[in-house]
Design a protein around this motif. Sequence first.
Motif, PDB file in Angstrom:
ATOM      1  N   VAL A 190     -30.954 -13.433  19.288  1.00 38.90           N
ATOM      2  CA  VAL A 190     -30.818 -12.471  18.191  1.00 38.90           C
ATOM      3  C   VAL A 190     -31.976 -11.486  18.230  1.00 38.90           C
ATOM      4  CG1 VAL A 190     -30.809 -12.192  15.686  1.00 38.90           C
ATOM      5  CG2 VAL A 190     -29.539 -14.075  16.718  1.00 38.90           C
ATOM      6  N   ASN A 191     -33.192 -11.980  18.418  1.00 40.79           N
ATOM      7  CA  ASN A 191     -34.367 -11.105  18.478  1.00 40.79           C
ATOM      8  C   ASN A 191     -34.284 -10.119  19.636  1.00 40.79           C
ATOM      9  OD1 ASN A 191     -36.433 -13.941  17.587  1.00 40.79           O
ATOM     10  ND2 ASN A 191     -35.514 -12.435  16.242  1.00 40.79           N
ATOM     11  N   LYS A 192     -33.699 -10.542  20.727  1.00 41.90           N
ATOM     12  CA  LYS A 192     -33.613  -9.679  21.911  1.00 41.90           C
ATOM     13  C   LYS A 192     -32.510  -8.637  21.793  1.00 41.90           C
ATOM     14  CE  LYS A 192     -35.265 -13.131  25.268  1.00 41.90           C
ATOM     15  NZ  LYS A 192     -34.858 -13.987  26.412  1.00 41.90           N
ATOM     16  N   ARG A 193     -31.384  -9.014  21.158  1.00 45.86           N
ATOM     17  CA  ARG A 193     -30.183  -8.179  21.269  1.00 45.86           C
ATOM     18  C   ARG A 193     -29.672  -7.611  19.940  1.00 45.86           C
ATOM     19  NH1 ARG A 193     -25.912 -11.422  24.711  1.00 45.86           N
ATOM     20  NH2 ARG A 193     -25.082  -9.316  24.964  1.00 45.86           N
TER      21      ARG A 193
ATOM     22  N   GLY B  21     -24.277  -7.601  13.187  1.00 49.00           N
ATOM     23  CA  GLY B  21     -23.705  -8.089  14.433  1.00 49.00           C
ATOM     24  C   GLY B  21     -23.200  -6.953  15.304  1.00 49.00           C
ATOM     25  N   SER B  22     -22.789  -7.281  16.520  1.00 52.60           N
ATOM     26  CA  SER B  22     -22.295  -6.283  17.469  1.00 52.60           C
ATOM     27  C   SER B  22     -21.154  -6.887  18.280  1.00 52.60           C
ATOM     28  CB  SER B  22     -23.419  -5.835  18.399  1.00 52.60           C
ATOM     29  OG  SER B  22     -22.916  -5.069  19.482  1.00 52.60           O
ATOM     30  N   ALA B  23     -20.136  -6.067  18.550  1.00 57.52           N
ATOM     31  CA  ALA B  23     -19.001  -6.542  19.345  1.00 57.52           C
ATOM     32  C   ALA B  23     -19.425  -6.949  20.746  1.00 57.52           C
ATOM     33  CB  ALA B  23     -17.932  -5.451  19.410  1.00 57.52           C
ATOM     34  N   ASP B  24     -20.564  -6.440  21.208  1.00 58.48           N
ATOM     35  CA  ASP B  24     -21.038  -6.739  22.571  1.00 58.48           C
ATOM     36  C   ASP B  24     -21.863  -8.016  22.647  1.00 58.48           C
ATOM     37  OD1 ASP B  24     -19.907  -4.336  23.403  1.00 58.48           O
ATOM     38  OD2 ASP B  24     -21.738  -3.215  22.926  1.00 58.48           O
TER      39      ASP B  24
END
Length: 555
Positions: free
Chosen positions: A110-113, A400-403
């Motif tokens: 989570v921290n990275k992306r 959040g993100s779809a990727d």
Amino acid sequence: MDFSAIWMSFLLTVVVAASGHFLYSGYRVRSRVNSLRKMGLQMPPWNWLTGHLTFFRAELANYPPNVLISVVMKDIAQKYFASTEMFYLDLWPMLPPTLWVGNAAASIEVNKRLNTKPEVYKGLFQPMTGGPSLLDTNGQEWKYWRGLMSPGFAPGYVMSKASEFIDSGDVFCEVLEKRAREGDVFQLEVVSMRFTLESIIKIALNLDLGHQRKVHPVPKALLAIMPWTTVGNPFEKLHPIRPFIVAHYNRIINYHMVPELEKCYAEYMANPSSKASQSIFTLALAAHSKNFPDKAPKGKNQKVDRTFMDIALFQIRMLLIAGHDTTTSILVYAYHILHKHPEAMARMREEHTRVFGPDLSQTSSILRKKSSTLNNTPYTLGVIKETMRMFPPGGAFRAGSADVHLLDRNGTQYPTGGCHVSVAHHTIHYSPNVYSDPEIFKPERWLDSGVENGGWRPFERGPRNCMGQDVAMLQLKVVLVLTARKFNITPAYEEWDELEVTKRSSGRNWSIANWIGGKKRFEKRDVNGDRAYQAENGGARPALGYPCRVELINQ
């Protein structure tokens, strides 16, 4: 022309449109969660009408009405999702669908992306900060102001301001001595909060409010706004008097703070090399001036950069809000947990005597001469870190993100698109996969090798970690060194009950727990037998402000 008919038709149109939007939003949320459910991903029992609200209501019945939601989530994760440490929760319309991440490895991802703050943060923080701040902005705006504020939080600069914390710590000791002489029950959170706010504003603006001896309007106004801003109540903004209350206290804050910022601005412009007036604000102003040469110092009569000043005020208010909550709550919980573990208190006191000598009257002067002496107190640091592990100030929400898909402990992928992602600090800090004996207070665990990467997160991690963590740690070390050998602090909840001062928070508790929980919850006064549970009151606060008695130790 029948204006009443036109007016009624207009109102009906608005109501129908709003209802349609509400129902459509609900359908989209439920459809998204249903698709995740069909994939076999972890979540509690769910239905189209209430999502997980029915399940959550039943769980909340076992807790007091103002309990911190992160505490409940930790227990839910341990009870139902221990094998995955990850699950979805659909509490719409109170919250968007959320993926709760209680796994240390996944939290690192989570921290990275995922580093975008969700829109809900603006509604939560901007009434308190007055406008956009590092707590709720994203992209280039966040990056620019993070860069401007960073010099004021560099470890070397923070340590150079240790004397400011020592001065406030001495006043804090005076306050506790007065309380000890009076012998009354009082709320430790209140006096601790005054110390924290006073010391933060000192390094933020090089300004001494004297807040510990006499309540100052600025901290008072900031705290008054907090009960009117909570997560989990979509109808709070509709309260008819809310905008007037928030505007009233914002005017008070601006009335006192704007002249102080203008004074700091003028002093810097007149003599930018002066160390006497150096503060977080002037360091940010110096960085801003380098980026915009036309704003560089040209003398004391230079025109004020109003855009910079406005946003700087938002950031200073952010520091007060975010900083006071962490330090205050951890300081109170340190006293609480040390009272429950006298052997740990004795060991910490022995460390202080060994490092600073047996004469308590000399401790402050020793610290002023060489603040780095605090580095010789590893057990005290262990006490602080262990207290933060057991009573973390909160958690972290990200969009959040779809990727982005996250893996649970079994390797199953969890999509984050269309959801908020919550890094659940309480769940991670109590995970047996990260800590041995996580329910036991063990400061000595921090004297050894440490923990799994990502397993200790009271200040979060990654690019959006808390800039003020060195400030908080220094404040806590200084105060514990100054007070641990002088005072015994004992909780006094039963006496507080007898005084009939058990009003919950400010009398308004519009948290998600109160909206969903049932009447039975008002009968609960403890969590796992502890009256000092973490309560939802503008932060992770000790219930009822931690009523206690303090006594001077015979030297």
